[in-house]
Structure formats: structure tokens, C-alpha cells
Write an enzyme that holds these catalytic residues in place. Structure first.
Site, PDB file in Angstrom:
ATOM      1  CD  GLU A 245       9.677  12.839  11.868  1.00 19.22           C
ATOM      2  OE1 GLU A 245       8.376  12.413  12.192  1.00 19.22           O
ATOM      3  OE2 GLU A 245      10.456  12.367  10.975  1.00 19.22           O
TER       4      GLU A 245
ATOM      5  CB  CYS B   7      12.920   9.202   8.316  1.00 14.26           C
ATOM      6  SG  CYS B   7      13.935   8.179   7.249  1.00 14.26           S
TER       7      CYS B   7
ATOM      8  CE  LYS C 139      -2.151   2.551   2.989  1.00 16.78           C
ATOM      9  NZ  LYS C 139      -1.945   3.752   2.148  1.00 16.78           N
TER      10      LYS C 139
ATOM     11  CD  GLU D 158      13.568   1.159   9.076  1.00 12.27           C
ATOM     12  OE1 GLU D 158      14.215   2.220   9.613  1.00 12.27           O
ATOM     13  OE2 GLU D 158      14.160  -0.092   9.368  1.00 12.27           O
TER      14      GLU D 158
END
Ligand code: NAD
Length: 489
Positions: A393, A293, A183, A259
């Protein structure tokens, strides 16, 4: 090419492009101008069930898991060749769908995907033939260890590097003989669908890779995680989603690899070569519009060079060519959607409220770029590690610079973080580089560089940056089951 064209994106199930069972669709919006770029089939639990059944059948009855690693590898090589042959079309759609500069979507992103296919094709050929072997001579027994595919893998990807992240999942999953229900992100569905157009020509049997489009919880993503016919989930995305996926995978005890996000530290010691360190760490925060990331979004600078580095970083941010990502000279395009613009602007306000000093950017572009999601590269100096913008973040082109005096202090600050994904150290003192990089509580550290990664090395997060590692034997551990067989003579 596709400026005026609108794409129609279907699911790819059992070798065929199909609509959703209930005919539902959603729109993918381009961040360049917030116009609709694609109508996309919206997957439900029913569509996921069709895909999982196809993948299960391909796993249990089809040739894929039974082929030699060399045969599968040849197909992965063909897939890589086809992707390269279609580079122009794929890159144009990626740039339109995600706002990523064409200079990145046509080079780094394609290369980062094809090399995953080729690397794992080669790796599996070597490693699947070399299992452990233990002899017990006193009892006349020998045990061999064989590596077998896990089964049906659910592969859920983010939008920031749509193809390379899919490559990190499809490459090893397929090379080791698994079948897949994939997906892509709802924000970047087009290029995975273009890749699916190449599966049959590359020689992938029907049902080996299925692609279902849709959102996360309550949609296709949630249905993949919940489905009892899926054996393992490989996920790249946010911590919020990672936590939800881990909880949802528990009832069926699926193997999970996560992750997740990061808030990486970029440490500049006074003896660093600034001619390399400043441009290098510029791309560590402004590359992909800060939507990485591994973005090094906390920059710790030793006091003797602090003012100089602030000035150089601000000047670089002001000069960075930001603009239409379809222009080959553009190095920074828009951020992914209007929610991202709002989030980034909120953190820019937090930084000012919390007492940081704005030295570059800090605003959304107006004029010819007003319709899109363009944020000027932004730099704050005199930040502190406890500010909201230095804890969370932000996932945008916003750098915070924090001064420090000693090595011990730099390490303490760098490690004072909920995340632990990447990090960089800039120094000409190799002893210091060794000490500091080993003491950073993070999955990967670059010394005097940034972002390169050898596919054989582990990549993944400490702390809230994830569970598991990708790369070479680390991917093999996840995508295979290890079986012992004991022979008694
Ligand atoms: P996201 O978590 O919102 O979505 C990622 C994918 O997961 C999408 O396909 C989404 O539809 C799906 N999803 C979301 N919730 C789900 C759920 N509960 N169940 C099943 N599927 C679900 O992340 P994003 O905004 O697409 O990507 C940005 C994030 O990804 C950032 O946090 C970034 O740091 C992280 N990221 C990590 C790495 C890494 O290697 N560690 C690499 C790239 C991006």
C-alpha cells in the site's frame, strides 16, 4: 481564516478540556507548508486512565446506557446539527491540519460524519426494540434476546478522513448506549477536539465521550488498548498497527474490530464505457491525494483498450488541479507529512527500477509549493502485479496500469494480493460484472462506479485488510452484546 492562527488542543475528559497530567505537548504540522498548526496535549497512560475511569463511571452510574434509543438518538441528531452549523470553522481547520482540499473537508467529510450520527440514531431506534424470541412450548419456556451495550469502547482513528472515521465509531457506539475513549491521529487532532466542544451543547452527559490525544504504541493509543477498563477496541489504520493492537488486546480479551489498509483492483474490460470509467477511476486513486484505504491502486486494463486507457489516464493526471487546498478549485492537495513524501518517492523509484513506464507525474512540486508535501499525480504503465509498488500500500497519488487478456487472468491478478478491501469493475456486460464482482476476494466491489457506500451495507476487509464489518446491523453486532433470558412458566 486560520492561516496565521495556531490552535491549542487539549484532552477532553469527563466533560472538561484539560492538559496532560505531566503537562507534555506535541506539535501538529500542516502539510501545506510544514508550519506548526497546533500545540497538542500529549496523553500518557495516566491521562488515558482518567478518561477510562470517567467513561466507566458514565457507563455504570450515568444515564446514557439507560436512556431509550430515541432519547440518545435525539442527542446524536443535535450533534449532527451543531457540526453542520460549524461547518466553515471545522473545514478550515481540517484543511490546514491535513492538507485535504476545502471542497472535500467542507462537504463530503462533514456530510459523511453527520449522516453516520443520524443513520445510527435511526437504526438503533428500530433495531434495539426487535430482539429474537424463541418459544419451547413442550417445556413451557420462552427465551428472549436483548441487545445491550458492550461497555467502554476505545475508538482509535487515522488521519486520512479524521471526522468520517470518528463518525463510523462514535455514531454506532453511542447510539447503542456505549461510552467512549477516543483517540484521533497525532497527524489530525484538531477537528475531533472541535467536535468535543459541541458534546455538552448537544446534550451528551459528562464522561460519555472522552478524547485523549497522542501517538500509538507507548503513548495514548497503546494505553487505551492495554487498559483493563476498556471492553472493546474499534480501530481504523494501518496493518502494522492493527497487528500490534490485536496482540496487545489479547491479555484482556477485548473485542477488536480492525479496518486496515488495501491495494484494491480496478478492472477495465474492453466493453467499458470509458467516458465514465476513466474519470471515475481517476478519483479512485487521486482523490484525497491517493490517501484512501479503498484507493484502487492497481488498474487492470484489457488489451484492446489498453493504449487508449493509458493515454486518457495520463492526460487526466496531468490536468488534475493540484495546489493550495484552501483554494475551492483545488482537487488535490499535499500528502500528510514528509515521511509520506519520502515513502511515495521511494516507491516511484522502485517502479522505475522494476521496469514500469512512467507516463505522468513522478515528482514533488517545486516553486511556490516547495515548502509543502505536494506530489504530482503519477501514472505508471506496463506494470506487473509482482512489482513492489503493486504489492504494498503506497498511500499516495500513484497509479499502476497492468494489461490483461482474459476474464480469468484479470481475476487471478486481482486476487493475487495480501489485501482485500475494495475493488471496481467497469463493463457494460452485466453477466460479466456479476461473475467478476462475486469472484473478487474483497469486502466491497463497485460496478461502474466508485466509493459510494450505503450505510446499511457491510464495509470491511478480507485477508489483511481487517477483521469485522461496519455499517447497519454489522456495526450493531460489534457495539452490542446479545443476551438470552429464558422464562419458565
Ligand atoms: P496508523 O496505523 O499509523 O495510525 C492510526 C491510528 O492508530 C493513529 O491514531 C495512531 O496513533 C494509532 N496507533 C498506531 N499504532 C498503534 C498501536 N500500536 N496501538 C494503539 N494505537 C496505535 O495509520 P494512519 O497512517 O493514521 O492511517 C493510514 C492507514 O489507515 C492506511 O493503511 C489506510 O489504508 C488505513 N485506513 C483504513 C480504513 C478502512 O476503513 N479500512 C479507512 C481509512 C484508513
Amino acid at each position: 481564516m486560520p492561516d496565521v492562527e495556531k490552535k491549542s488542543v487539549q484532552h477532553f475528559i469527563d466533560g472538561e478540556f484539560v492538559d496532560s497530567a505531566d503537562g507534555a505537548t506535541f506539535e501538529s504540522i500542516s502539510p501545506i507548508d510544514n508550519e506548526v498548526v497546533a500545540d497538542v496535549a500529549l496523553g500518557s497512560a495516566e491521562d488515558v486512565d482518567r478518561a477510562v475511569r470517567a467513561a466507566r463511571r458514565a457507563f455504570e452510574e450515568g444515564p446514557w446506557p439507560r436512556m431509550s434509543a430515541a432519547e440518545r438518538g435525539a442527542i446524536l441528531y443535535k450533534l449532527a446539527d451543531l457540526l453542520e452549523a460549524n461547518r466553515g470553522e471545522v473545514a478550515n481547520w481540517e484543511t490546514r491540519d491535513t492538507g485535504k482540499p476545502i471542497m472535500a473537508s467542507s462537504t463530503r467529510d462533514i456530510h459523511g460524519t453527520t449522516e453516520r450520527f443520524r443513520f445510527f440514531a435511526d437504526y438503533a431506534k428500530q433495531s434495539l426494540d426487535h430482539g429474537d424470541h424463541f418459544d419451547s412450548l413442550e417445556t413451557n419456556q420462552s427465551t428472549i434476546v436483548v441487545k445491550e451495550p458492550v461497555g467502554v469502547v476505545g475508538a482509535i482513528a487515522p488521519w486520512n478522513l479524521p471526522l468520517p472515521m470518528m463518525g463510523w465509531k462514535l455514531g454506532p457506539a453511542l447510539a447503542f448506549g456505549n461510552t467512549v475513549v477516543a483517540k484521533p491521529s497525532e497527524d489530525s487532532p484538531i477537528t475531533t477536539s472541535l467536535l468535543a466542544e459541541m458534546f455538552a451543547e448537544a446534550g451528551l452527559p459528562d464522561g460519555v465521550v472522552n478524547v485523549v490525544n497522542g501517538f500509538g504504541p507507548g503513548s495514548a493509543g497503546g494505553a487505551i488498548v492495554d487498559h483493563p477498563g476498556v471492553d472493546a477496541i474499534t480501530f481504523t489504520g494501518s496493518g502494522v498497527a492493527g497487528r500490534a493492537i490485536m496482540a496487545a488486546a489479547a491479555p484482556t480479551l477485548k473485542k477488536v474490530a480492525l479496518e486496515l489498509g488495501g491495494k484494491s483492483a480496478n478492472i477495465f474490460f474492453a466493453d467499458a464505457d470509458l467516458s465514465k470509467a476513466v474519470p471515475g477511476s481517476g478519483m479512485a486513486i487521486f482523490g484525497n491525494s491517493g490517501q484512501m484505504c479503498i484507493a484502487c491502486s492497481r488498474m487492470f486494463v484489457q488489451r484492446p483498450i489498453y493504449d487508449q486507457v493509458v493515454e486518457m489516464t495520463a492526460a487526466m493526471a496531468e490536468k488534475l488541479p493540484i495546489g493550495d487546498p484552501r483554494d475551492p478549485a483545488t482537487m488535490m492537495g499535499p500528502v500528510i507529512n514528509t515521511e509520506a513524501v519520502e515513502r511515495i518517492q521511494r516507491y516511484i523509484e522502485f517502479s522505475t527500477e522494476d521496469g514500469a513506464r512512467l507516463v505522468a507525474g513522478g515528482y514533488k512540486l517545486d516553486g511556490e509549493f516547495a515548502a509543502g508535501n505536494f506530489i504530482k499525480p503519477t501514472v505508471f504503465a506496463d506494470a506487473t502485479n509482482d512489482m513492489r509498488s503493486c504489492r504494498d500500500e503506497i498511500f499516495g497519488p500513484v497509479q499502476h496500469i497492468i494489461p490483461f487478456d482474459t476474464e480469468t487472468e484479470a481475476l487471478k491478478l486481482a486476487n493475487d494480493c495480501d489485501y482485500g478491501l475494495g475493488g471496481a469493475v467497469w463493463t457494460t456486460d452485466l453477466g460479466k460484472a456479476n461473475r467478476v464482482s462475486r469472484s473478487m476476494r474483497t469486502g466491497f466491489v463497485w460496478v461502474n462506479g466508485y466509493a459510494r457506500h450505503d450505510d446499511r451495507a457491510p464495509f470491511g476487509g478480507y485477508k489483511q485488510s481487517g477483521i469485522g464489518r461496519e455499517g447497519g446491523k454489522y456495526s450493531e453486532e460489534f457495539f452490542t452484546e446479545q443476551k438470552g433470558i429464558e422464562f419458565t412458566y
